[in-house]
Design a protein around this motif. Structure first.
Motif, PDB file in Angstrom:
ATOM      1  N   VAL A 134       0.856  -1.183   0.000  1.00 16.14           N
ATOM      2  CA  VAL A 134       0.000   0.000   0.000  1.00 16.14           C
ATOM      3  C   VAL A 134       0.897   1.239   0.000  1.00 16.14           C
ATOM      4  O   VAL A 134       1.720   1.412   0.902  1.00 16.14           O
ATOM      5  N   SER A 135       0.753   2.084  -1.015  1.00 15.96           N
ATOM      6  CA  SER A 135       1.510   3.330  -1.076  1.00 15.96           C
ATOM      7  C   SER A 135       0.565   4.496  -0.812  1.00 15.96           C
ATOM      8  O   SER A 135      -0.619   4.306  -0.531  1.00 15.96           O
ATOM      9  N   LYS A 136       1.073   5.698  -0.911  1.00 16.91           N
ATOM     10  CA  LYS A 136       0.261   6.883  -0.663  1.00 16.91           C
ATOM     11  C   LYS A 136      -0.907   6.974  -1.635  1.00 16.91           C
ATOM     12  O   LYS A 136      -2.010   7.392  -1.278  1.00 16.91           O
ATOM     13  N   LYS A 137      -0.693   6.525  -2.874  1.00 19.51           N
ATOM     14  CA  LYS A 137      -1.707   6.663  -3.917  1.00 19.51           C
ATOM     15  C   LYS A 137      -2.428   5.365  -4.253  1.00 19.51           C
ATOM     16  O   LYS A 137      -3.612   5.391  -4.609  1.00 19.51           O
ATOM     17  N   TYR A 138      -1.721   4.231  -4.150  1.00 19.01           N
ATOM     18  CA  TYR A 138      -2.253   2.999  -4.731  1.00 19.01           C
ATOM     19  C   TYR A 138      -2.098   1.790  -3.810  1.00 19.01           C
ATOM     20  O   TYR A 138      -1.349   1.814  -2.839  1.00 19.01           O
ATOM     21  N   VAL A 139      -2.795   0.724  -4.203  1.00 16.99           N
ATOM     22  CA  VAL A 139      -2.644  -0.607  -3.614  1.00 16.99           C
ATOM     23  C   VAL A 139      -2.183  -1.544  -4.728  1.00 16.99           C
ATOM     24  O   VAL A 139      -2.803  -1.592  -5.796  1.00 16.99           O
ATOM     25  N   TYR A 140      -1.097  -2.257  -4.481  1.00 23.99           N
ATOM     26  CA  TYR A 140      -0.577  -3.219  -5.452  1.00 23.99           C
ATOM     27  C   TYR A 140      -0.622  -4.622  -4.847  1.00 23.99           C
ATOM     28  O   TYR A 140      -0.283  -4.814  -3.665  1.00 23.99           O
ATOM     29  N   ILE A 141      -1.029  -5.593  -5.639  1.00 27.79           N
ATOM     30  CA  ILE A 141      -0.928  -6.990  -5.236  1.00 27.79           C
ATOM     31  C   ILE A 141      -0.304  -7.770  -6.386  1.00 27.79           C
ATOM     32  O   ILE A 141      -0.537  -7.470  -7.564  1.00 27.79           O
ATOM     33  N   VAL A 142       0.507  -8.765  -6.046  1.00 26.63           N
ATOM     34  CA  VAL A 142       1.270  -9.486  -7.051  1.00 26.63           C
ATOM     35  C   VAL A 142       1.412 -10.939  -6.626  1.00 26.63           C
ATOM     36  O   VAL A 142       1.351 -11.266  -5.443  1.00 26.63           O
ATOM     37  N   GLY A 143       1.590 -11.826  -7.595  1.00 29.85           N
ATOM     38  CA  GLY A 143       1.767 -13.240  -7.275  1.00 29.85           C
ATOM     39  C   GLY A 143       1.980 -14.083  -8.513  1.00 29.85           C
ATOM     40  O   GLY A 143       2.269 -13.570  -9.600  1.00 29.85           O
TER      41      GLY A 143
END
Length: 369
Positions: free
Chosen positions: A47-56
């Motif tokens: 989780v960053s200031k602007k976005y949510v990233y998920i990866v796998g």
């Protein structure tokens, strides 16, 4: 190139509240990643200031788990809108080791191939991964930390000494440091005040699923990686550290098997213990836990009876909020991250279709404390 339908279901809700003491946990929105042709596995959430990233990783739907077909990346904004999702086919890919958003702009990933070699890539403007550097074979990057003007890769391996690699902003090597503590060593966390870097190391018997007898060691190194010095040692494993005005707060597991006892221990500036509080003691499965230091509190993510369990606590170990996702189907691999009071937690939901073929899904929840 495979042609397939990608199904992304996004649910928005503000109904779920769990209260402990005077605080509540609100589920603002949830999302599900699912595709009938593939079985998905979550490996990191950021989780960053602007976005949510998920990866796998993703696999071809089959009765057996086959070598991964590649990896995937999804991006959301904080309102729950899906901004991007893509599968990246790669027959050589094995697993994602770590993900980081540098300066809240540049997405950096460390991944491992089937020959056990690790690679650092950055996400380009066209959402294609650009290889930045290859690492030596046999390593595993436990985390990426942003310290001052560099990125710090915390690296360790069962059969090799632990090492730290500092990268410049352009991802070239700034310095590298190898530390031999005489056993199987593995870095888990680090902090810096610009004058020194304090590292957390597991040293002992490192078995699969992070079980086995281990010591938790706190050490100090210079900003250039020089001169490791042991400051403190205790029985335990895992280990996440936060600096406070009067000393340090450390979250770690006192057990050496799946019967975890996760504690928050407060130390003074000389690492003399002041207080220790147990957050949870019970059988929690084989997956490791993660702790994120946010402002003046901790958020601890764990797998509890095959379902996500999130606890918010003070640096003294007082539980402020306790969220158990008991209504969700069984899963594994809980990965979470926070920015200020907002956290995202994702996990792999175990799923079989009507032909009993594995077709795992990814569930993502966005929480507010």
């Amino acid at each position: 190139m495979h042609t397939y339908r990608f199904l992304l279901v996004l649910f928005v809700t503000c109904h779920v509240n769990q209260v402990v003491g005077n605080e509540s946990t609100v589920v603002k929105w949830v999302s599900e990643i699912y595709n009938p042709e593939y079985s998905y596995q979550l490996e990191k959430t950021v989780v960053s200031k602007k976005y949510v990233y998920i990866v796998g990783s993703y696999f071809q739907t089959n009765l057996k788990r086959l070598p991964s077909a590649g990896y995937w990346l999804a991006q959301f904004d904080h309102s729950g809108k899906k901004l991007f999702f893509k599968n990246y086919p790669d027959n050589l890919f094995d697993a994602v080791e770590s993900l980081h958003v540098k300066h809240d702009e540049q997405v950096v990933m460390v991944y491992r191939d089937k020959q056990r070699k690790s690679h650092i890539s950055k996400l380009g403007a066209n959402k294609q991964w650009e290889l930045a550097k290859d690492l030596a074979s046999g390593f595993h990057t436990s985390s990426i930390l942003e310290l001052d003007n560099s990125l710090l890769l915390l690296i360790g391996h069962k059969y090799l000494d632990s090492s730290i690699t500092a990268l410049n902003n352009d991802l070239t090597i700034k310095w590298e440091k190898t530390i031999d503590l005489g056993k199987d060593d593995f870095f888990t966390d680090a902090i810096s005040d610009g004058q020194e870097i304090i590292v957390v190391v597991n040293s002992g018997k490192m078995e699969q699923f992070f079980m086995g007898k281990s010591s938790l060691i706190i050490g100090i190194i210079k900003p250039d990686g020089c001169c490791f010095k042991e400051l403190f040692k205790t029985s335990g494993r895992g280990g996440f550290i936060k600096r406070s005005s009067k000393g340090y707060s450390i979250v770690f597991d006192k057990k050496s098997d799946y019967k975890k006892e996760i504690v928050i221990t407060k130390y003074d500036k000389k690492f003399l213990m002041k207080t220790q509080k147990t957050l949870i003691t019970q059988k929690m499965g084989l997956s490791p836990f993660f702790a994120v230091a946010v402002e003046d509190y901790w958020v601890v993510f764990m797998e509890d009876k095959l379902r996500p369990h999130i606890m918010k606590a003070t640096i003294n170990g007082i539980v402020l909020s306790d969220f158990k996702d008991v209504e969700q189907p069984p899963g594994f691999g809980v990965f979470g991250n926070c920015f200020v009071k907002n956290c995202a937690i994702g996990y792999t939901v175990i799923n079989q279709d009507t032909d009993k073929k594995w077709n795992n899904k990814i569930n993502l929840k966005y929480l507010s404390f």
